[in-house]
Design a protein around this motif. Structure first.
Motif, PDB file in Angstrom:
ATOM      1  N   ARG A 134       7.176 -10.023   0.031  1.00 25.27           N
ATOM      2  CA  ARG A 134       6.838  -8.587   0.055  1.00 25.27           C
ATOM      3  C   ARG A 134       6.541  -8.128  -1.359  1.00 25.27           C
ATOM      4  O   ARG A 134       7.342  -8.322  -2.280  1.00 25.27           O
ATOM      5  CB  ARG A 134       8.006  -7.765   0.623  1.00 25.27           C
ATOM      6  N   HIS A 144       2.866  -3.126  -1.691  1.00 25.65           N
ATOM      7  CA  HIS A 144       3.877  -3.352  -0.649  1.00 25.65           C
ATOM      8  C   HIS A 144       3.351  -4.196   0.519  1.00 25.65           C
ATOM      9  O   HIS A 144       3.838  -4.072   1.655  1.00 25.65           O
ATOM     10  CB  HIS A 144       4.420  -2.018  -0.143  1.00 25.65           C
ATOM     11  N   ARG A 145       2.353  -5.026   0.265  1.00 27.15           N
ATOM     12  CA  ARG A 145       1.816  -5.871   1.337  1.00 27.15           C
ATOM     13  C   ARG A 145       2.781  -7.005   1.655  1.00 27.15           C
ATOM     14  O   ARG A 145       3.615  -7.401   0.838  1.00 27.15           O
ATOM     15  CB  ARG A 145       0.455  -6.438   0.944  1.00 27.15           C
ATOM     16  N   TRP A 146       2.632  -7.570   2.860  1.00 25.09           N
ATOM     17  CA  TRP A 146       3.443  -8.704   3.279  1.00 25.09           C
ATOM     18  C   TRP A 146       2.673 -10.000   3.035  1.00 25.09           C
ATOM     19  O   TRP A 146       1.437 -10.021   3.043  1.00 25.09           O
ATOM     20  CB  TRP A 146       3.760  -8.608   4.772  1.00 25.09           C
ATOM     21  N   HIS A 192      -0.908  -9.940   4.572  1.00 20.79           N
ATOM     22  CA  HIS A 192      -1.105  -8.953   5.638  1.00 20.79           C
ATOM     23  C   HIS A 192      -0.880  -7.545   5.095  1.00 20.79           C
ATOM     24  O   HIS A 192      -0.267  -7.350   4.047  1.00 20.79           O
ATOM     25  CB  HIS A 192      -0.133  -9.217   6.788  1.00 20.79           C
ATOM     26  N   SER A 193      -1.351  -6.588   5.849  1.00 20.28           N
ATOM     27  CA  SER A 193      -1.250  -5.182   5.456  1.00 20.28           C
ATOM     28  C   SER A 193       0.207  -4.725   5.345  1.00 20.28           C
ATOM     29  O   SER A 193       1.090  -5.236   6.046  1.00 20.28           O
ATOM     30  CB  SER A 193      -1.989  -4.318   6.490  1.00 20.28           C
ATOM     31  N   ALA A 194       0.420  -3.748   4.512  1.00 21.35           N
ATOM     32  CA  ALA A 194       1.767  -3.154   4.376  1.00 21.35           C
ATOM     33  C   ALA A 194       2.173  -2.414   5.630  1.00 21.35           C
ATOM     34  O   ALA A 194       3.356  -2.121   5.834  1.00 21.35           O
ATOM     35  CB  ALA A 194       1.783  -2.208   3.174  1.00 21.35           C
ATOM     36  N   ALA A 195       1.189  -2.123   6.513  1.00 17.80           N
ATOM     37  CA  ALA A 195       1.483  -1.327   7.700  1.00 17.80           C
ATOM     38  C   ALA A 195       2.149  -2.128   8.809  1.00 17.80           C
ATOM     39  O   ALA A 195       2.698  -1.542   9.746  1.00 17.80           O
ATOM     40  CB  ALA A 195       0.186  -0.706   8.229  1.00 17.80           C
ATOM     41  N   ILE A 196       2.120  -3.453   8.748  1.00 17.91           N
ATOM     42  CA  ILE A 196       2.721  -4.241   9.822  1.00 17.91           C
ATOM     43  C   ILE A 196       4.244  -4.215   9.711  1.00 17.91           C
ATOM     44  O   ILE A 196       4.798  -3.890   8.663  1.00 17.91           O
ATOM     45  CB  ILE A 196       2.238  -5.710   9.807  1.00 17.91           C
ATOM     46  N   MET A 197       4.911  -4.581  10.799  1.00 22.19           N
ATOM     47  CA  MET A 197       6.379  -4.645  10.799  1.00 22.19           C
ATOM     48  C   MET A 197       6.797  -6.104  10.890  1.00 22.19           C
ATOM     49  O   MET A 197       6.359  -6.831  11.786  1.00 22.19           O
ATOM     50  CB  MET A 197       6.956  -3.860  11.969  1.00 22.19           C
TER      51      MET A 197
END
Length: 447
Positions: free
Chosen positions: A406, A413-415, A427-432
């Motif tokens: 992270r 704050h991307r994964w 991956h996007s920061a918006a994913i969980m």
């Protein structure tokens, strides 16, 4: 003038015309022989049996030979040729239509018709025989002069064979495919650009990137790359047997592509300078065949694309149906999820059932969803590690471990997912990414 004089005049004219015709026929019978139509049986040859073709045109000579099912140019240098071109020579020769034939005379001699020496000669050989054609000059009306073997007859034939032999460039008969026979079941592809090497190896029926990193390959992208390699063709022949390769940038080439077939045979393509002008076409040469070729810019781009595009951008290549359990290690505590018939339970938390759709979403994220971006790193960024996810099979052995990264909020704050290959799938920061107990509706076991 009386009518009797008129009749005598007409009779005299008719006799003179008849004498002229008879005289012409006598001359023709002295110079011409019968035989209008196809070549005679003695002049034809068994196309399916020929194994060698020799073409001589001026000071140039080309020799083609059959080796198994393939045809090769042996002279002026060895190179594969497309069978359809050399066999068309045999077909046109065998199917010649003879318009007329006559014996050589002072007025129409072999020398005056450019048959001795000929403008070109064509020889076909097979196991127990051969046939030779001498091609002379061409006349009007699409006709040409020709002699077969040592026969005295001079043949007037249609010009189809003359056009092919005298006007075609035998260099264009060579195999234009740069990697003939290459397919998805070949063994290896290596690409060198400067001091950087990309190597793709096939083992056990599947492909893998082994250099500059060792990682999984995107099979769809690999299949497309194989297609591009297999259909890559030279657009034209620039020069045979050049005195210097440096003039074309081929002495120290920009790039080298080497493929190894399933039979273990290798073929190397050298890629040199741009052809010039506004075009991005480049000079290329197949190693061992001294012929400079032109490769169009679109083919160059497809062969020298970014190797990152071949990387499997999924976090794991494991099949979701083979996953029996999931071990999640976060910053707080470990969570073990296990498949129990058609539901999932948290065996680490007293067997509490967890939402199946949340497990499905996690598996989709790991084994299905492509990353938005792929990055190759020199060393593992341990300072960004947020946890890990281990997929476990029905034999209770780990199938794959994905390390979860992270970024800091300042960096987006991307994964990121990495599983030991120094490839980070971003991956996007918006994913969980559910790494904590409360992400699963579980009570923490920490005191």
């Amino acid at each position: 003038m009386s009518w009797r004089v008129t009749v005598l005049t007409l009779l005299t004219a008719a006799v003179l015309v008849l004498l002229a015709i008879l005289t012409s026929d006598q001359v023709d019978t002295r110079t011409r022989s019968t035989g209008v139509g196809p070549l005679s049986t003695s002049e034809r040859f068994p196309i399916e049996q020929i194994n060698r073709i020799q073409l001589v045109r001026g000071q140039s000579e080309w020799i083609f030979a059959r080796e198994g099912d393939a045809w090769w140019q042996l002279t002026p240098f060895r190179a594969p040729v497309e069978p359809r071109y050399v066999l068309s020579l045999a077909e046109r020769a065998n199917d010649l239509l003879v318009i007329d034939r006559f014996e050589s005379s002072e007025e129409l001699s072999s020398t005056s018709l450019s048959l001795d020496p000929p403008k070109a000669s064509l020889a076909f050989s097979w196991l127990d025989g051969n046939r030779q054609f001498a091609l002379g000059r061409r006349g009007v009306g699409g006709r040409g002069y020709l002699q077969v073997d040592d026969e005295s007859d001079i043949l007037i034939v249609q010009q189809g064979l003359h056009e092919l032999v005298l006007e075609s460039d035998p260099a264009t008969w060579r195999e234009s495919t740069l990697f003939p026979g290459f397919d998805i079941e070949s063994n290896r592809v290596s690409r060198f650009v400067g001091d950087q090497e990309m190597r793709l190896d096939r083992s056990g029926g599947s492909w893998r990137i082994s250099k500059p990193i060792s990682t999984r390959i995107n099979m769809e992208a690999m299949e497309n790359y194989v297609i591009e390699l297999a259909r890559a063709r030279a657009a034209s022949v620039i020069l045979d047997e050049p005195e210097s390769l440096a003039a074309f940038g081929l002495e120290s080439p920009l790039a080298v592509i080497e493929v190894e077939s399933r039979e273990g045979k290798t073929r190397r393509l050298l890629i040199g300078d741009r052809v010039g002008g506004r075009t991005q076409d480049r000079y290329v040469m197949v190693d061992g065949i001294p012929s400079v070729l032109r490769l169009e810019s679109k083919a160059v781009a497809s062969l020298l694309g970014d190797p990152i595009n071949l990387v499997d951008s999924r976090a794991s290549g494991v099949s979701r149906s083979g996953v029996k359990a999931i071990l999640i290690r976060g910053s707080e505590e470990d969570i073990r999820l296990e498949r129990d018939l058609d539901r999932w339970i948290a065996s680490s938390h007293d067997g509490v059932e967890v939402p199946r759709d949340r497990v499905d979403a996690l598996l989709d994220l790991i084994v299905v969803a492509p990353a938005a971006e792929v990055a190759i790193v020199d060393s593992y960024p341990r300072e960004l590690e947020a946890g890990s996810i281990t997929l476990i099979g029905y034999d209770q052995r780990p199938l794959d471990t994905i390390r979860v990264l992270r970024e800091t909020p300042e960096d987006g704050h991307r994964w990121g997912f990495e599983n030991g290959d120094l490839v980070v799938r971003i991956h996007s920061a918006a994913i969980m990414v559910p790494l904590r107990s409360d992400d699963w509706g579980l009570r923490t076991k920490l005191p």
